[in-house]
Enzyme design. Structure first.
Site, PDB file in Angstrom:
ATOM      1  N   LYS A 127      58.648  67.065  71.666  1.00 40.69           N
ATOM      2  CA  LYS A 127      57.834  66.937  72.866  1.00 40.69           C
ATOM      3  C   LYS A 127      56.402  66.558  72.542  1.00 40.69           C
ATOM      4  CE  LYS A 127      60.967  69.970  74.930  1.00 40.69           C
ATOM      5  NZ  LYS A 127      61.398  71.122  75.554  1.00 40.69           N
ATOM      6  N   ARG A 128      56.030  66.710  71.292  1.00 37.73           N
ATOM      7  CA  ARG A 128      54.652  66.388  70.937  1.00 37.73           C
ATOM      8  C   ARG A 128      54.400  64.882  70.893  1.00 37.73           C
ATOM      9  NH1 ARG A 128      55.574  71.295  69.021  1.00 37.73           N
ATOM     10  NH2 ARG A 128      57.042  70.593  67.477  1.00 37.73           N
TER      11      ARG A 128
END
Ligand code: GLU
Length: 311
Positions: free
Chosen positions: A252-253
């Site tokens: 998700k980063r």
């Protein structure tokens, strides 16, 4: 008697906008269910109040719909919206069943104690609990409870739990040796994923779980809990993970790989689905295609087993 209808699920954690890795597992879970004439449930795994934000839940539905995926139960598809954060009573009831079997104990260990440099680790990086609080006396528990709210752990036996994964083949773990006593409720009262997922899959009638292979190592624990709670295990298929070109898992980063960002940059859902379907071995070239056109092409046998680098 006829075959049971397949029921799969989307179980995203709304801790960020959906990214490419979520789209990959969602597409494969949807194709697995739909190609078998089955149904899909949408459940938002928003147990962790520090990480999951309500506004991100709406984004999940928008992203799934944009990809061309639909579902039959949960959220705007009808019935109730399944937020794990609203289902605490159900998890508490399951805990009581396990407590009745004398399997739970309070754990007062701090993060620092748990992550001591010499603590043994599982291959996926999780700490194997040393059992420090397992044998505390009633007096010791009382004394510690005055200083600190405990987490609740379940005592695992020296037992091999195995299953045959539809993609990864046979997999087994010795619960005591490979996993250790694990947490079912955190010290802040938040129920653990391992408990919630078992309760929810069973109560929602899910009989097919297609998810990332990072969760393969959680499955023996979940199957063991299902047995204790009297639930039938679903069929499991752990799909390979999508990796960035440097070999790291897409996470998700990687903000530029959220579906929202790709959409904003002009990517069409057909183009994205085509690239994912090509990576999955379902089509020969990464050409634009709609998700529903892939339904007749889907087969577990065509999917790769090893992690994949794309984009
Ligand atoms: N909520 C988990 C995730 O987004 C998936 C859990 C599961 O599929 O069992 O990683």
């Amino acid at each position: 008697m006829g075959e049971k209808t397949v029921r799969g699920r989307f179980a995203p954690s709304p801790s960020g906008r959906m990214h490419l890795g979520n789209a990959w597992s969602a597409l494969l879970a949807w194709l697995a269910a739909r190609s078998a004439g089955g149904e899909m449930v949408l459940r938002l795994e928003d147990l962790d109040p520090d990480r999951c934000k309500p506004h991100l839940c709406d984004g999940v539905e928008e992203d799934l719909r944009w990809l061309g995926l639909d579902w039959d139960l949960g959220g705007s598809a009808g019935g109730e919206t399944f937020y794990q954060s609203h289902r605490g009573e159900l998890y508490r009831a399951a805990l009581e069943v396990l407590r009745g079997r004398d399997l739970l104990y309070p754990c007062f260990c701090t993060r620092g104690q748990l992550h001591a440099p010499n603590a043994p680790h599982r291959s996926d990086g999780e700490v194997i609990y040393a059992g420090t609080c397992r044998a505390l006396t009633a007096e010791e528990r009382e004394a510690r409870a005055r200083l600190r709210r405990p987490a609740l752990r379940i005592r695992v036996p020296e037992e091999e739990v195995g299953f045959v994964d539809r993609l990864q083949g046979p997999y087994r773990e010795n619960l005591a040796r490979d996993c250790g006593d694990f947490i079912l409720r955190r010290s802040d009262g938040v129920y653990a994923y391992q408990l919630a997922v078992v309760v929810d899959d069973a109560l929602m009638g899910v009989n097919q779980v297609v998810r990332g292979s990072d969760l393969l190592g959680s499955t023996p624990r979940q199957i063991w809990l299902q047995g204790l709670l009297g639930f039938e295990p679903p069929e499991y298929a752990h799909v390979p993970l999508l990796c960035a070109p440097d070999g790291r898992r897409l996470s998700k980063r990687e903000a530029d790989l959220t579906l929202a960002a790709l959409r904003g940059a002009g990517t069409t859902p057909e183009a994205l689905v085509g690239r994912l379907a090509h990576a999955a071995g379902l089509i020969d070239r990464p050409e634009p295609i709609r998700a529903r056109e892939l339904i007749p092409l889907f087969s577990f046998d065509r999917l790769p087993r090893a992690d994949i680098t794309i984009f």
